[in-house]
Motif scaffolding. Structure first.
Motif, mmCIF file in Angstrom:
data_model
loop_
_atom_site.group_PDB
_atom_site.id
_atom_site.type_symbol
_atom_site.label_atom_id
_atom_site.label_comp_id
_atom_site.label_asym_id
_atom_site.label_seq_id
_atom_site.Cartn_x
_atom_site.Cartn_y
_atom_site.Cartn_z
ATOM 1 N N TYR A 257 4.542 3.750 -16.732
ATOM 2 C CA TYR A 257 5.253 3.986 -15.478
ATOM 3 C C TYR A 257 4.709 3.098 -14.365
ATOM 4 C CZ TYR A 257 7.170 8.210 -17.689
ATOM 5 O OH TYR A 257 7.820 9.078 -18.516
ATOM 6 N N THR A 258 3.405 2.897 -14.365
ATOM 7 C CA THR A 258 2.791 2.025 -13.361
ATOM 8 C C THR A 258 3.355 0.606 -13.463
ATOM 9 O OG1 THR A 258 0.753 3.326 -13.497
ATOM 10 C CG2 THR A 258 0.597 1.163 -12.461
ATOM 11 N N GLY A 259 3.399 0.069 -14.666
ATOM 12 C CA GLY A 259 3.927 -1.277 -14.867
ATOM 13 C C GLY A 259 5.419 -1.365 -14.595
ATOM 14 N N PHE A 260 6.173 -0.372 -15.040
ATOM 15 C CA PHE A 260 7.626 -0.406 -14.880
ATOM 16 C C PHE A 260 8.022 -0.388 -13.408
ATOM 17 C CE2 PHE A 260 11.653 2.050 -14.493
ATOM 18 C CZ PHE A 260 12.502 1.114 -15.046
ATOM 19 N N PHE A 261 7.455 0.544 -12.646
ATOM 20 C CA PHE A 261 7.789 0.605 -11.221
ATOM 21 C C PHE A 261 7.266 -0.628 -10.476
ATOM 22 C CE2 PHE A 261 8.031 5.295 -12.067
ATOM 23 C CZ PHE A 261 9.390 5.410 -11.809
ATOM 24 N N GLY A 262 6.140 -1.166 -10.935
ATOM 25 C CA GLY A 262 5.626 -2.384 -10.326
ATOM 26 C C GLY A 262 6.561 -3.555 -10.527
ATOM 27 N N VAL A 263 7.094 -3.713 -11.736
ATOM 28 C CA VAL A 263 8.035 -4.797 -12.022
ATOM 29 C C VAL A 263 9.316 -4.620 -11.219
ATOM 30 C CG1 VAL A 263 9.552 -5.738 -13.816
ATOM 31 C CG2 VAL A 263 7.138 -5.381 -14.302
ATOM 32 N N CYS A 264 9.825 -3.395 -11.159
ATOM 33 C CA CYS A 264 11.047 -3.140 -10.389
ATOM 34 C C CYS A 264 10.848 -3.527 -8.926
ATOM 35 C CB CYS A 264 11.446 -1.674 -10.497
ATOM 36 S SG CYS A 264 12.065 -1.189 -12.126
ATOM 37 N N ARG B 82 0.813 -1.215 0.000
ATOM 38 C CA ARG B 82 0.000 0.000 0.000
ATOM 39 C C ARG B 82 0.854 1.276 0.000
ATOM 40 N NH1 ARG B 82 -3.019 -1.643 3.665
ATOM 41 N NH2 ARG B 82 -4.683 -2.438 2.351
ATOM 42 N N LEU B 83 1.867 1.323 0.834
ATOM 43 C CA LEU B 83 2.691 2.521 0.943
ATOM 44 C C LEU B 83 3.452 2.786 -0.350
ATOM 45 C CD1 LEU B 83 3.881 4.828 2.617
ATOM 46 C CD2 LEU B 83 5.658 3.231 3.431
ATOM 47 N N PHE B 84 4.095 1.751 -0.882
ATOM 48 C CA PHE B 84 4.821 1.910 -2.144
ATOM 49 C C PHE B 84 3.887 2.371 -3.253
ATOM 50 C CE2 PHE B 84 6.161 0.202 -6.247
ATOM 51 C CZ PHE B 84 7.460 0.683 -6.340
ATOM 52 N N ALA B 85 2.745 1.719 -3.365
ATOM 53 C CA ALA B 85 1.794 2.050 -4.433
ATOM 54 C C ALA B 85 1.332 3.498 -4.330
ATOM 55 C CB ALA B 85 0.595 1.104 -4.383
ATOM 56 N N PHE B 86 1.069 3.964 -3.124
ATOM 57 C CA PHE B 86 0.549 5.318 -2.969
ATOM 58 C C PHE B 86 1.619 6.368 -3.269
ATOM 59 C CE2 PHE B 86 -0.730 9.040 -0.361
ATOM 60 C CZ PHE B 86 -1.924 9.322 -1.027
ATOM 61 N N VAL B 87 2.814 6.178 -2.722
ATOM 62 C CA VAL B 87 3.889 7.152 -2.939
ATOM 63 C C VAL B 87 4.276 7.222 -4.415
ATOM 64 C CG1 VAL B 87 6.304 7.705 -2.437
ATOM 65 C CG2 VAL B 87 4.789 6.956 -0.597
ATOM 66 N N VAL B 88 4.460 6.073 -5.029
ATOM 67 C CA VAL B 88 4.860 6.046 -6.438
ATOM 68 C C VAL B 88 3.742 6.573 -7.335
ATOM 69 C CG1 VAL B 88 5.532 4.549 -8.363
ATOM 70 C CG2 VAL B 88 6.538 4.209 -6.093
ATOM 71 N N SER B 89 2.498 6.267 -7.010
ATOM 72 C CA SER B 89 1.390 6.778 -7.821
ATOM 73 C C SER B 89 1.340 8.303 -7.761
ATOM 74 C CB SER B 89 0.062 6.182 -7.361
ATOM 75 O OG SER B 89 -0.280 6.618 -6.055
ATOM 76 N N LEU B 90 1.672 8.901 -6.614
ATOM 77 C CA LEU B 90 1.718 10.364 -6.520
ATOM 78 C C LEU B 90 2.812 10.937 -7.422
ATOM 79 C CD1 LEU B 90 1.133 11.187 -2.737
ATOM 80 C CD2 LEU B 90 -0.526 11.127 -4.610
ATOM 81 N N VAL B 91 3.946 10.226 -7.496
ATOM 82 C CA VAL B 91 5.023 10.650 -8.399
ATOM 83 C C VAL B 91 4.555 10.581 -9.844
ATOM 84 C CG1 VAL B 91 7.342 10.109 -9.251
ATOM 85 C CG2 VAL B 91 6.844 9.974 -6.797
ATOM 86 N N ILE B 92 3.895 9.473 -10.198
ATOM 87 C CA ILE B 92 3.428 9.280 -11.581
ATOM 88 C C ILE B 92 2.410 10.337 -11.969
ATOM 89 C CG2 ILE B 92 2.141 7.720 -13.100
ATOM 90 C CD1 ILE B 92 3.389 5.386 -11.536
ATOM 91 N N ILE B 93 1.468 10.628 -11.075
ATOM 92 C CA ILE B 93 0.400 11.557 -11.436
ATOM 93 C C ILE B 93 0.801 13.018 -11.234
ATOM 94 C CG2 ILE B 93 -1.391 9.855 -11.008
ATOM 95 C CD1 ILE B 93 -1.961 11.012 -8.359
ATOM 96 N N SER B 94 2.053 13.253 -10.813
ATOM 97 C CA SER B 94 2.581 14.623 -10.807
ATOM 98 C C SER B 94 3.104 15.014 -12.183
ATOM 99 C CB SER B 94 3.705 14.748 -9.764
ATOM 100 O OG SER B 94 3.212 14.539 -8.460
ATOM 101 N N ASN B 95 3.147 14.059 -13.103
ATOM 102 C CA ASN B 95 3.622 14.285 -14.469
ATOM 103 C C ASN B 95 2.855 15.446 -15.104
ATOM 104 O OD1 ASN B 95 4.290 14.172 -17.179
ATOM 105 N ND2 ASN B 95 3.966 11.976 -17.391
ATOM 106 N N PRO B 96 3.525 16.548 -15.451
ATOM 107 C CA PRO B 96 2.820 17.701 -16.029
ATOM 108 C C PRO B 96 2.165 17.414 -17.371
ATOM 109 C CG PRO B 96 5.196 17.991 -16.198
ATOM 110 C CD PRO B 96 4.966 16.799 -15.318
ATOM 111 N N SER B 97 2.610 16.355 -18.049
ATOM 112 C CA SER B 97 1.982 15.996 -19.332
ATOM 113 C C SER B 97 0.484 15.764 -19.182
ATOM 114 C CB SER B 97 2.631 14.729 -19.902
ATOM 115 O OG SER B 97 3.975 14.931 -20.210
#
Length: 502
Positions: free
Chosen positions: A478-485, A120-135
């Motif tokens: 990014y979701t899949g890549f960080f998940g695999v890592c 849960r913690l990893f998923a939430f922190v990394v998802s915040l990084v992913i959705i900060s993408n200005p694109s």
């Protein structure tokens, strides 16, 4: 605490985090729009070639959609509905519609990442990084189908994630439904996408649900198949868009299309001299000739449908024009296949560029006006230069290296390699066990299938604006890549069980 209460508690916690991710995205989007001044009307103010004329969508939506042949109908239907609601506020409504879709997709991003990693913690922190993408917020501010396409891809993966958790066949049916909506929204996601989804669903569903899932999925594919059949009957091609010939020609001719060097002009002249490309194609290499030019080339058909006689890209004569581009593209592939490979290489470099460098983010209604990307200068700089290493890549190119766009040039192939390593390791190098691993965690397979398909289509069948095409899968990649890592680092694959664990 009883087990059933633990499960309820865990679900509440996770849906709280889903809501938090949605809220974070919503706050960013509204801040960029209302405070930074990011504006959909300012960014892409002209009525794009991807949309039918406003007067046709607003005045005769059904007939216009029925005779549409240049695009899949989905985005035009959405635009027509918004025009019916409020024509004068079209851009404002479209922008907020995109913001809402973007927020929902960000919530789903967390859920998908949690389903993959079970942390849960990893998923939430990394998802915040992913959705900060200005694109994400730049494409929300575009009168274009890119944000909607990204949302539909994320939603389809989300339904697979739900199935992986609860094994309820309804989620696979919703998965196939979303794939069909995707195919009817973005022409590059051809009929093969929902049909592949149908087959995939039938392979992973339980035997008792197989008949139900297969029959309902086939029914859901009929509208997409019907759109292809409609185009074949009415316009003589079996596909989503009559532009395919123009796209393929651009993908083959590549940089020679602009003839900005003596070598390019000589190359095109040689093609014309040898009859490889049609003389009309040689005169209009930009694949977007004006209607007056088309008429001078001898294309003078008329239609009983008024908007198909107008002096724009929707004119009925362009169907025949793009068939000639298709024929020239095929001839060129046979004559000089190496040229196609060179263009694919160039397209991949463009594909790996940050999505923020898309030209309509850089400037506004004119090249002298500030674009939306400049209004988000700091997050764009961080994304391009710190997260994706654009500056370092440009430095390598200037010192005599080859163009790479960003670190994605290496990360894309690396991610596939890491996923393969994960499958082989967790399957103990046994084919049967690898299949079992995929069945236990099908979400990653769907993610990487989307990434592979979008990358191939965007680099092999199109040229230019490739960074925009990449945005379709950027968030889910990014979701899949960080998940695999994460799974490789912790040394095991998370096992999927019914319900959520505390």
């Amino acid at each position: 605490m009883p087990i059933y209460l633990q499960k309820i508690s865990a679900k509440i916690k996770d849906w709280h985090l889903v809501a938090a991710a949605c809220l974070y995205s919503l706050i960013l989007a509204i801040y960029y729009k209302e405070i930074s001044g990011v504006d959909i009307e300012y960014s892409y103010n002209s009525w794009t070639v991807h949309l039918l004329p406003r007067e046709d969508l607003e005045g005769n939506l059904l007939e216009s959609i029925l005779h549409l042949n240049t695009q899949a109908p989905g985005f035009n239907i959405l635009a027509g509905i918004i025009l019916k609601i409020s024509s004068s506020n079209y851009y404002e409504i479209m922008h907020y519609f995109n913001i809402i879709l973007g927020a929902i997709s960000c919530g789903m991003t967390y859920f998908i990442l949690f389903t993959i990693t079970r942390n849960r913690l990893f998923a939430f922190v990394v998802s915040l990084v992913i959705i900060s993408n200005p694109s994400i917020y730049l494409y929300e501010a575009m009168n274009l189908y890119e944000l909607l396409t990204s949302y539909l891809i994320i939603q389809s993966v989300f339904f697979v994630s739900l199935y992986a958790q609860d094994k309820k066949s309804i989620y696979l049916i919703l998965f196939v439904l979303t794939l069909n909506i995707l195919s009817l929204t973005r022409g590059s996601f051809h009929l093969i996408i929902p049909l592949s989804g149908l087959i995939f669903s039938c392979l992973i569903v339980s035997r008792k649900d197989l008949l139900r899932v297969s029959l309902l999925s086939i029914l859901l594919c009929l509208p997409t198949l019907g759109w292809y059949a409609k185009n074949h009957i009415m316009f003589g091609f079996f596909g989503t868009s009559s532009w395919f010939g123009a796209n393929l020609f651009s993908a083959v001719i590549g940089g020679h299309q602009f003839q900005d060097t003596p070598g390019s002009k000589s190359y095109v002249d040689n093609l014309l001299a040898n009859g490889i490309i049609h003389p009309m194609v040689g005169r209009h290499l930009n694949v977007m000739p004006r209607m007056a030019d088309v008429r001078r080339e001898g294309f003078n058909k008329t239609s009983t449908i008024e908007f198909m006689n107008k002096e724009n890209i929707f004119n009925i004569n362009f169907i025949d024009v793009y068939k000639i581009y298709l024929h020239s593209a095929i001839n060129l592939i046979k004559y000089d296949p190496l040229q196609w490979l060179k263009t694919i290489s160039s397209s991949y470099e463009k594909y790996c560029r940050p999505s923020t460098v898309y030209k309509y983010h850089i400037y506004g209604r004119t090249r002298s006006e500030t674009g939306n990307a400049q209004k988000m200068a700091l997050p764009v700089f961080i994304y391009e230069n710190i997260f994706l290493g654009k500056g370092w890549m440009v430095s390598v190119d200037q010192k005599g290296g080859f163009k790479m766009g960003s670190i994605l040039f290496f990360v894309f192939p690396l991610s596939f390699l890491l996923y393969l390593v994960l499958l082989l390791r967790d399957g103990n190098y046994s084919l049967y066990s690898v299949v079992s691993c995929i069945n236990n965690n099908p979400t990653l397979l769907v993610i990487y299938a989307f990434v592979l398909y979008n990358t191939l289509v965007s680099c092999v069948l199109t040229y230019d604006e490739n960074e925009r095409y990449k945005f379709n899968i950027e968030q889910i990649f990014y979701t899949g890549f960080f998940g695999v890592c994460f799974l490789l680092l912790i040394g095991r694959t998370a096992h999927i069980t019914r319900g959520l664990r505390a």
